[in-house]
Design a protein around this motif. Structure first.
Motif, PDB file in Angstrom:
ATOM      1  N   LEU A 176       0.811  -1.215   0.000  1.00  0.00           N
ATOM      2  CA  LEU A 176       0.000   0.000   0.000  1.00  0.00           C
ATOM      3  C   LEU A 176       0.844   1.265   0.000  1.00  0.00           C
ATOM      4  CD1 LEU A 176      -2.816  -1.034   2.522  1.00  0.00           C
ATOM      5  CD2 LEU A 176      -2.885  -1.079   0.021  1.00  0.00           C
ATOM      6  N   CYS A 177       2.149   1.141  -0.206  1.00  0.00           N
ATOM      7  CA  CYS A 177       3.032   2.309  -0.208  1.00  0.00           C
ATOM      8  C   CYS A 177       2.672   3.220  -1.386  1.00  0.00           C
ATOM      9  CB  CYS A 177       4.501   1.889  -0.309  1.00  0.00           C
ATOM     10  SG  CYS A 177       5.638   3.301  -0.159  1.00  0.00           S
ATOM     11  N   PRO A 178       2.433   4.512  -1.118  1.00  0.00           N
ATOM     12  CA  PRO A 178       2.059   5.419  -2.203  1.00  0.00           C
ATOM     13  C   PRO A 178       3.239   5.881  -3.063  1.00  0.00           C
ATOM     14  CG  PRO A 178       2.146   6.618  -0.140  1.00  0.00           C
ATOM     15  CD  PRO A 178       2.379   5.156   0.193  1.00  0.00           C
ATOM     16  N   PHE A 179       4.459   5.742  -2.598  1.00  0.00           N
ATOM     17  CA  PHE A 179       5.600   6.295  -3.326  1.00  0.00           C
ATOM     18  C   PHE A 179       5.832   5.689  -4.711  1.00  0.00           C
ATOM     19  CE2 PHE A 179       6.480   7.839   0.929  1.00  0.00           C
ATOM     20  CZ  PHE A 179       6.798   9.162   0.652  1.00  0.00           C
ATOM     21  N   PRO A 180       5.726   4.375  -4.901  1.00  0.00           N
ATOM     22  CA  PRO A 180       5.945   3.847  -6.254  1.00  0.00           C
ATOM     23  C   PRO A 180       4.961   4.381  -7.291  1.00  0.00           C
ATOM     24  CG  PRO A 180       6.172   2.101  -4.658  1.00  0.00           C
ATOM     25  CD  PRO A 180       5.634   3.296  -3.915  1.00  0.00           C
ATOM     26  N   GLY A 181       3.828   4.928  -6.866  1.00  0.00           N
ATOM     27  CA  GLY A 181       2.853   5.495  -7.792  1.00  0.00           C
ATOM     28  C   GLY A 181       3.137   6.927  -8.195  1.00  0.00           C
ATOM     29  N   ILE A 182       4.150   7.533  -7.603  1.00  0.00           N
ATOM     30  CA  ILE A 182       4.501   8.918  -7.921  1.00  0.00           C
ATOM     31  C   ILE A 182       5.272   8.937  -9.238  1.00  0.00           C
ATOM     32  CG2 ILE A 182       5.894  10.907  -7.196  1.00  0.00           C
ATOM     33  CD1 ILE A 182       5.298  10.084  -4.298  1.00  0.00           C
ATOM     34  N   PRO A 183       4.878   9.806 -10.191  1.00  0.00           N
ATOM     35  CA  PRO A 183       5.609   9.890 -11.455  1.00  0.00           C
ATOM     36  C   PRO A 183       7.103  10.139 -11.227  1.00  0.00           C
ATOM     37  CG  PRO A 183       3.598  11.187 -11.562  1.00  0.00           C
ATOM     38  CD  PRO A 183       3.759  10.749 -10.129  1.00  0.00           C
ATOM     39  N   LEU A 184       7.913   9.449 -11.990  1.00  0.00           N
ATOM     40  CA  LEU A 184       9.376   9.540 -11.945  1.00  0.00           C
ATOM     41  C   LEU A 184       9.973   8.993 -10.651  1.00  0.00           C
ATOM     42  CD1 LEU A 184       9.857  13.049 -13.588  1.00  0.00           C
ATOM     43  CD2 LEU A 184       9.875  10.810 -14.705  1.00  0.00           C
TER      44      LEU A 184
END
Length: 126
Positions: free
Chosen positions: A92-100
């Motif tokens: 559920l980590c949101p960081f991998p979904g951040i562009p770049l």
């Protein structure tokens, strides 16, 4: 003796209750079975670290009745291996979904092989 004066306990309690924020995690166990998990956030009504730790410890031992035919209990938290937050598991980590995003992916179980760059530490010859 409490850090909060007796005449201020009501205000401190109301402040704690008003600061509570509950977050539902989309938590699943093997087989894709949904298991409700909640994070409960609140602001401390005191600046005394020991008093806040004692209050948190007390709240952790309570059972919380649910509409799901049972009681919720506190569970041990493990830090996310991607961002080190204890608010969510790796999936559920949101960081991998951040562009770049240049770090490990949520599905990558091995986060120890993250590329490291030389910094200005005393052991680096940069």
């Amino acid at each position: 003796m409490s850090e909060i004066k007796e005449e201020q306990v009501y205000r401190a309690t109301q402040s704690l209750i008003n600061s509570i924020h509950v977050e539902l995690l989309d938590f699943k166990v093997s087989g894709g079975l949904s298991v409700p998990r909640f994070n409960i956030f609140a602001l401390s009504p005191t600046r005394n670290a020991k008093a806040w730790t004692d209050l948190r410890s007390f709240l952790r031992i309570l059972e919380y009745p649910t509409g799901l035919d049972g009681c919720g209990i506190a569970v041990a938290l493990s830090p996310c291996p991607i961002c080190h937050s204890i608010a969510h598991p790796r999936g559920l980590c949101p960081f991998p979904g951040i562009p770049l995003w240049n770090g490990p992916k949520a599905g990558n179980k091995n986060t120890s092989n993250v590329t490291r760059h030389k910094g200005r530490g005393k052991n680096n010859n940069a």
